[in-house]
Design a protein around this motif. Sequence first.
Motif, PDB file in Angstrom:
ATOM      1  N   ASP A  90       0.508  -1.792  -0.131  1.00 10.71           N
ATOM      2  CA  ASP A  90       0.491  -0.186   0.146  1.00 10.71           C
ATOM      3  C   ASP A  90       1.196   1.164   0.190  1.00 10.71           C
ATOM      4  OD1 ASP A  90      -3.693  -1.222   0.256  1.00 10.71           O
ATOM      5  OD2 ASP A  90      -2.291  -2.379   1.811  1.00 10.71           O
ATOM      6  N   ARG A  91       0.969   2.216  -0.737  1.00 10.87           N
ATOM      7  CA  ARG A  91       1.616   3.505  -0.872  1.00 10.87           C
ATOM      8  C   ARG A  91      -0.217   4.768  -1.253  1.00 10.87           C
ATOM      9  NH1 ARG A  91       5.826   3.671   0.686  1.00 10.87           N
ATOM     10  NH2 ARG A  91       7.095   4.677  -0.544  1.00 10.87           N
ATOM     11  N   ARG A  92       1.051   5.941  -1.153  1.00  8.38           N
ATOM     12  CA  ARG A  92       0.005   7.110  -1.427  1.00  8.38           C
ATOM     13  C   ARG A  92       0.431   7.502  -2.488  1.00  8.38           C
ATOM     14  NH1 ARG A  92       0.587  12.225   1.129  1.00  8.38           N
ATOM     15  NH2 ARG A  92       2.233  11.390   2.278  1.00  8.38           N
ATOM     16  N   PHE A  99      -5.845  15.860  -3.724  1.00  9.45           N
ATOM     17  CA  PHE A  99      -5.972  14.929  -4.853  1.00  9.45           C
ATOM     18  C   PHE A  99      -5.100  13.666  -4.412  1.00  9.45           C
ATOM     19  CE2 PHE A  99      -7.282  18.600  -7.996  1.00  9.45           C
ATOM     20  CZ  PHE A  99      -8.364  17.721  -8.474  1.00  9.45           C
ATOM     21  N   SER A 100      -5.293  13.079  -3.288  1.00 13.79           N
ATOM     22  CA  SER A 100      -4.740  11.709  -2.851  1.00 13.79           C
ATOM     23  C   SER A 100      -4.972  10.565  -2.728  1.00 13.79           C
ATOM     24  CB  SER A 100      -3.899  13.181  -1.142  1.00 13.79           C
ATOM     25  OG  SER A 100      -2.958  12.138  -1.617  1.00 13.79           O
ATOM     26  N   PHE A 101      -4.736   9.953  -3.158  1.00 11.59           N
ATOM     27  CA  PHE A 101      -5.079   8.425  -2.919  1.00 11.59           C
ATOM     28  C   PHE A 101      -4.368   7.370  -2.427  1.00 11.59           C
ATOM     29  CE2 PHE A 101      -5.450  11.464  -6.914  1.00 11.59           C
ATOM     30  CZ  PHE A 101      -7.644  11.717  -6.932  1.00 11.59           C
ATOM     31  N   PRO A 131      -8.215   1.409   0.609  1.00 14.49           N
ATOM     32  CA  PRO A 131      -8.446   1.769  -0.883  1.00 14.49           C
ATOM     33  C   PRO A 131      -8.509   2.352  -1.880  1.00 14.49           C
ATOM     34  CG  PRO A 131      -7.783  -0.826  -0.883  1.00 14.49           C
ATOM     35  CD  PRO A 131      -8.484   0.314   0.553  1.00 14.49           C
ATOM     36  N   ASP A 132      -7.763   3.029  -2.792  1.00 15.12           N
ATOM     37  CA  ASP A 132      -8.674   4.201  -3.591  1.00 15.12           C
ATOM     38  C   ASP A 132      -8.771   3.296  -5.015  1.00 15.12           C
ATOM     39  OD1 ASP A 132      -9.765   6.446  -2.578  1.00 15.12           O
ATOM     40  OD2 ASP A 132      -7.730   6.692  -1.966  1.00 15.12           O
ATOM     41  N   PHE A 133      -7.732   2.780  -5.638  1.00 16.16           N
ATOM     42  CA  PHE A 133      -7.553   1.301  -6.232  1.00 16.16           C
ATOM     43  C   PHE A 133      -6.521   0.485  -6.228  1.00 16.16           C
ATOM     44  CE2 PHE A 133      -6.027   6.731  -7.246  1.00 16.16           C
ATOM     45  CZ  PHE A 133      -7.868   6.611  -8.012  1.00 16.16           C
ATOM     46  N   LYS A 177     -10.500   9.714 -11.920  1.00 14.20           N
ATOM     47  CA  LYS A 177     -11.256   9.799 -11.258  1.00 14.20           C
ATOM     48  C   LYS A 177     -11.095  11.142 -11.099  1.00 14.20           C
ATOM     49  CE  LYS A 177     -12.280   8.548  -5.889  1.00 14.20           C
ATOM     50  NZ  LYS A 177     -12.863  10.109  -5.847  1.00 14.20           N
ATOM     51  N   VAL A 178     -10.000  12.043 -11.491  1.00 15.94           N
ATOM     52  CA  VAL A 178     -10.314  13.580 -11.308  1.00 15.94           C
ATOM     53  C   VAL A 178     -10.836  14.240 -12.336  1.00 15.94           C
ATOM     54  CG1 VAL A 178      -8.303  15.431 -11.027  1.00 15.94           C
ATOM     55  CG2 VAL A 178      -7.636  13.130  -9.926  1.00 15.94           C
TER      56      VAL A 178
END
Length: 506
Positions: A90-92, A99-101, A131-133, A177-178
């Motif tokens: 998991d990373r960011r 805008f941070s995912f 997680p978003d993605f 997404k953006v």
Amino acid sequence: MKNKAIEIENLIDNPSVEELRRLAQHHEKTTTYQSASYVSQVRNRSAKHSFIIDDVELGIGQKGISRGEAEKIILQVKDYLSNQEVIRLDRRMGNNNEFSFNCRLYITKEYSRIAYMWNNTLFEALDKNNPDFTSIYVPEWPERIIIVDPINYETYILGTDYFGEAKKSFLRMAMYKVKNDKGLGLHAGSKVLRVKDKEGNLNEVGFIMFGLSGTGKTTLTIHNHGLEGEEAAIVRQDDVVFMDEKGACFGSENGFFIKTEGLDPSQKVLYDAAIHPATVFENVMVNEEGIIDFENTELTSNGRGVVLRQEIVNTDDSIDIEKANKIIFITRRNDIIPPVAKLTPEQAAMYFMLGESIETSAGDPTKAGQAKRCVGTNPFIIGPEAVEGQRIMEILKNNKDMECYLLNTGSVGAKEGFEGEKITITVSTEIMKQIAKDTIEWKKDEDWGYEVPLAMEGLDLCKYEPKQYYTEIEYKNIVNALRKERKQWLEQFDNIVIEGKAIIAS
């Protein structure tokens, strides 16, 4: 429809960066700089094997796959992974509130090297539970196919071991997404030039630069433009930024994915970063003694390195810019495009839609060097491309202080027996500096309607005047051929600004 969660019995949950490198040791050849180098079987992106589940409207050239057909493969993948040793990482993406995912990668243990490289491109995760993605990567899968699921923000990367697929899978989803959140995800680098204007006032000018691999985007992004003292160039991002309605641009990554072909000490900023021990190489020639040969392209001309952003000397703590004051569309052509042209908002929207560039070994190696067009110079768009062209024009019209330019990094005047007058890096970087300083006098180009330099401090552009290299008939023929090509390209897209079409293609 949310896909069934992955159930994995042998899960390696978020190993440290040191553990990732240890897990990838069986694939590593260590360089004399103590950095890791790897060689993949597949050495470029799998564009021809990439499919978007067609629950969403697709754009021109995007290949669809039905939900039913995709689910059959996805279920087989999940069944296979349930009995494999799998890394979950998991990373960011992004380092801001706008805008941070949260990004999650699953990959089979055998290919830990890909997880190690990907780890170095993003930031420490703040939330490892939501997680978003998600990307599920199985390089050993017998079929080479990439399935993009925009509804569930998931990507399945199968049958290829090229690191770029992991990196781009998350950036692709983030840009989508953006866009859905009324912003715009852009395949562009960003930087700030702190310069004195004509009155001697010190200003910070934000730039974003569009351009496919091979056009010089990375070189221009990290260049210092010869600025010193109070003046400076500050690098923010190299690959993808997210723009809001006010023209602010937010960064995505903490590492640069650089091309290494021909890299030498004269390219000091990139070279110094490349030889840092934390850099990770893929498909770069390294001999048995660990000596790197950046000139050797026997493996591929698409050799790459993941460079930590903090090893680029002209970076700071931010990956964002307050505003994209200047937008640069980088192209590479060798005949009648001048070194720089100033665009209206309508023209800028059309050049965004044209996305004129050259093919590189990162995309289709069989066509490397050939002219190509790609909307937004972004081969990772999901959905109708015209939506993005319309949105960038709306942002430009609502932000009158944002200016757009076309920058040619190729040559001028090429014809049989003459390769053209090369537009050097020195010329391009000086042009950008003078744009920031606002010292250029402009005149209208009667053929294209954009403005070209009449005079510029620090540069004599006389030898880059295209018409001097052709007879009147030769020049007119090239203009007419280019207009025809552009018109045919733009006719593919519905609902794009007619004014811009007329300016460029009529």
